[in-house]
Design an enzyme around this catalytic site. Structure first.
Site, PDB file in Angstrom:
ATOM      1  N   GLY A 222      44.917 -19.975  30.308  1.00 18.59           N
ATOM      2  CA  GLY A 222      43.813 -20.468  29.641  1.00 18.59           C
ATOM      3  C   GLY A 222      43.672 -20.938  28.175  1.00 18.59           C
ATOM      4  O   GLY A 222      44.931 -19.998  27.093  1.00 18.59           O
ATOM      5  N   THR A 224      42.248 -18.257  24.570  1.00 21.79           N
ATOM      6  CA  THR A 224      42.915 -17.168  24.079  1.00 21.79           C
ATOM      7  C   THR A 224      41.370 -16.026  23.963  1.00 21.79           C
ATOM      8  O   THR A 224      40.840 -15.183  24.513  1.00 21.79           O
ATOM      9  CB  THR A 224      43.483 -17.203  22.820  1.00 21.79           C
ATOM     10  OG1 THR A 224      44.644 -17.044  22.809  1.00 21.79           O
ATOM     11  CG2 THR A 224      43.357 -15.792  21.848  1.00 21.79           C
ATOM     12  N   THR A 226      38.797 -16.886  26.514  1.00 20.62           N
ATOM     13  CA  THR A 226      38.495 -16.499  27.321  1.00 20.62           C
ATOM     14  C   THR A 226      39.651 -15.800  28.042  1.00 20.62           C
ATOM     15  O   THR A 226      39.181 -14.647  29.299  1.00 20.62           O
ATOM     16  CB  THR A 226      38.754 -17.606  29.013  1.00 20.62           C
ATOM     17  OG1 THR A 226      37.720 -18.931  28.089  1.00 20.62           O
ATOM     18  CG2 THR A 226      38.623 -17.596  30.164  1.00 20.62           C
ATOM     19  N   GLY A 227      40.910 -15.518  27.817  1.00 20.64           N
ATOM     20  CA  GLY A 227      42.016 -14.043  28.018  1.00 20.64           C
ATOM     21  C   GLY A 227      41.503 -13.033  27.404  1.00 20.64           C
ATOM     22  O   GLY A 227      41.744 -11.786  27.895  1.00 20.64           O
ATOM     23  N   GLU A 244      49.372 -15.940  29.998  1.00 21.77           N
ATOM     24  CA  GLU A 244      49.676 -17.424  29.080  1.00 21.77           C
ATOM     25  C   GLU A 244      47.865 -17.846  28.572  1.00 21.77           C
ATOM     26  O   GLU A 244      47.220 -18.436  28.876  1.00 21.77           O
ATOM     27  CB  GLU A 244      50.134 -18.441  30.096  1.00 21.77           C
ATOM     28  CG  GLU A 244      51.844 -18.989  29.308  1.00 21.77           C
ATOM     29  CD  GLU A 244      50.707 -19.828  28.645  1.00 21.77           C
ATOM     30  OE1 GLU A 244      50.667 -20.225  27.498  1.00 21.77           O
ATOM     31  OE2 GLU A 244      51.196 -20.516  29.483  1.00 21.77           O
TER      32      GLU A 244
END
Length: 487
Positions: A222, A224, A226-227, A244
């Site tokens: 998803g 960046t 949210t990562g 990813e």
């Protein structure tokens, strides 16, 4: 209408609230619903996965492989029926939907085939004793997947996790969940109850899943931002993560690039596949100054051949964007480019559709004369527009334009000198470097895939994908002198 259900411990369940899924080609059309799971149902799914883990991880590898091969066959049998449905709910073309399902089936079969080698134990024996080195499953895994390629991106996590002996709780994106829920409903029957679970819903469900103390590993694809949140939450329990994330992937054309029609068409395909909504897709193009005008003309001609319409229309070569938020995001990027005195050239052919004003449609565009500080160059646009930037020094492009980016998912080099391409590729701060291609065809499942810097951590595909869902364990019986000295 697809009325999806949660899959918890082999049972189908619903929730008090439902999320409506509408067509991105015509938002007046409801395609189905998915349950909006609450934290209690997330907890139930994780506990089911935790309870199923000991028996599943203890099963012989051959049985886990056989279950994954059966899942591959089930997905393959669903391709023709569900590709049009996926196009209607996601927006992408029939060919792209076919790729999504076909690749998911292939990943299951491929991962089953490499599992024995990836999980092979190593024994070290000498006069001092013996040491066993093995890979062991982690436990319950959370797989959180996006809307752009929902099926294959889910199975890029599910397949290696399950074959390694983990159990899984999947959470799809609420924007494009319907076909994936049908696939999970079909394939979970090849596994014991609790081994493959699925919860659906919005941010509340996702946050509860990531934060659950029994989850030992998170596989996330998803954005960046949210990562970063996933990684921060995972740190509380020292959960392992594979992230990813986004990319701002450059294509660098060298002086001897072939500007023939076929090559330029491949570049356009790389930039506008899935309406530009591909994490590793071609997002900015660097062209030698003396080739700039000639390339722009040829590239614009290739883009102008794109036919925009509903994804399930066989005439369509580019569908609508998936959702209104993404449409508005790309519109803002183009508005900023115009305000910054860049030249935005709108191209393509609009198919006749009465629903045009009710869908998330956008014509493809090419941007020239853009200042490097503009979002169209500096950030990931994730939509059907691409900037073309002229350059005079390839070293400057590599060191400043490409490597100075916060992202590093993929890049491509276009030249007739393959040896030079591989030499320059070594200098690029990027997880993947493609030569004379930049599309789905560039991917090789035998090669690790993933990003560096803000584009993520960990790798999918190849034996590295199985490594990512296991922990190394050492068991030693050493009663003699120590092993060889470290020098």
């Amino acid at each position: 209408m697809i009325e999806a259900k949660l899959i918890i411990n082999g049972r189908e369940e619903t929730a008090d609230r439902l999320i409506s899924v509408v067509s991105p080609a015509d938002t007046r059309v409801e395609l189905g619903t998915v349950p909006d799971a609450g934290s209690e149902q997330v907890d139930e799914a994780v506990r089911a996965a935790d309870a199923a883990f000991p028996a599943w991880s203890a099963r012989p590898l051959e049985e886990r492989q056989a279950a994954l091969v059966a899942a591959a066959a089930t997905i393959h049998d669903m391709i023709e029926e569900y590709s049009p449905v996926l196009s209607r709910e996601n927006g992408k073309t029939l060919e792209e939907s076919h790729i999504d399902l076909e690749f998911a089936s292939g990943i299951c079969g491929y991962t089953a085939g490499i599992a024995a080698g990836a999980l092979q134990e190593q024994i070290i024996r000498d006069t001092g004793g013996s040491t066993l080195i093995r890979r062991r499953a982690m436990g319950p895994v959370a797989a959180i997947t996006p809307w752009n390629f929902p099926v294959v991106l889910a199975f890029m996590k599910i397949a290696p996790a399950l074959v390694a002996g983990n159990t899984v709780v999947l959470k799809p994106s609420e924007y494009s969940p319907l076909v994936l829920t049908e696939v999970i409903r079909a394939v979970q029957q090849h596994f014991p109850p609790g081994v493959l679970n699925m919860i659906t819903g919005g941010d509340t469900a996702g946050e509860a899943l990531v934060a659950h103390p029994l989850i030992r590993k998170i596989g996330f694809t998803g954005g960046t931002e949210t990562g970063r949140k996933v990684m921060a939450t995972a740190a509380r329990d020292i959960k392992r993560v594979t992230l990813e994330l986004g990319g701002n992937d450059p294509a660098i054309l060298l002086e001897d690039v072939d500007l023939g029609e076929e090559t330029v068409r491949r570049m356009a395909e790389g930039a506008f596949a899935a309406t530009g909504q591909v994490c590793f897709g071609l997002k900015r193009i660097y062209v030698p100054n003396h080739l700039h005008d000639r390339f722009v003309e040829a590239f614009a001609a290739a883009v102008d051949a794109i036919a925009v319409g509903p994804g399930d229309d066989p005439r369509t070569t580019m569908g609508p964007l998936n959702n209104s938020a993404q449409l508005r995001s790309v519109e803002k990027v183009l508005e900023e480019a115009v305000a910054g005195h860049a030249t935005v050239t709108t191209l393509g052919r609009k198919l006749d559709t009465a629903a045009w004003d009710h869908g998330h449609y956008m014509m493809p565009s090419v941007v020239t004369n853009a200042d490097p500080s503009l979002s169209i160059v500096a950030k990931e646009q994730f939509g059907p527009t691409v900037p073309i930037i002229r350059y005079t020094d390839v070293d400057e492009v590599i060191n400043i334009a490409a490597n100075s980016s916060a992202f590093g998912l993929a890049a491509s080099i276009w030249t007739q000198n393959e040896e030079r391409a591989f030499e320059l590729g070594r200098r690029l701060d990027s997880g993947s470097v493609f030569v004379n291609s930049h599309s789905f065809r560039s991917l090789d499942p035998r090669a690790p895939f993933g990003g560096v810097k803000s584009s993520g951590m960990g790798r999918e595909f190849s034996p590295a994908s199985i490594d990512a869902y296991t922990e190394l364990q050492t068991i030693s019986r050493r009663i003699g002198p120590p092993g060889p000295p470290i020098s």
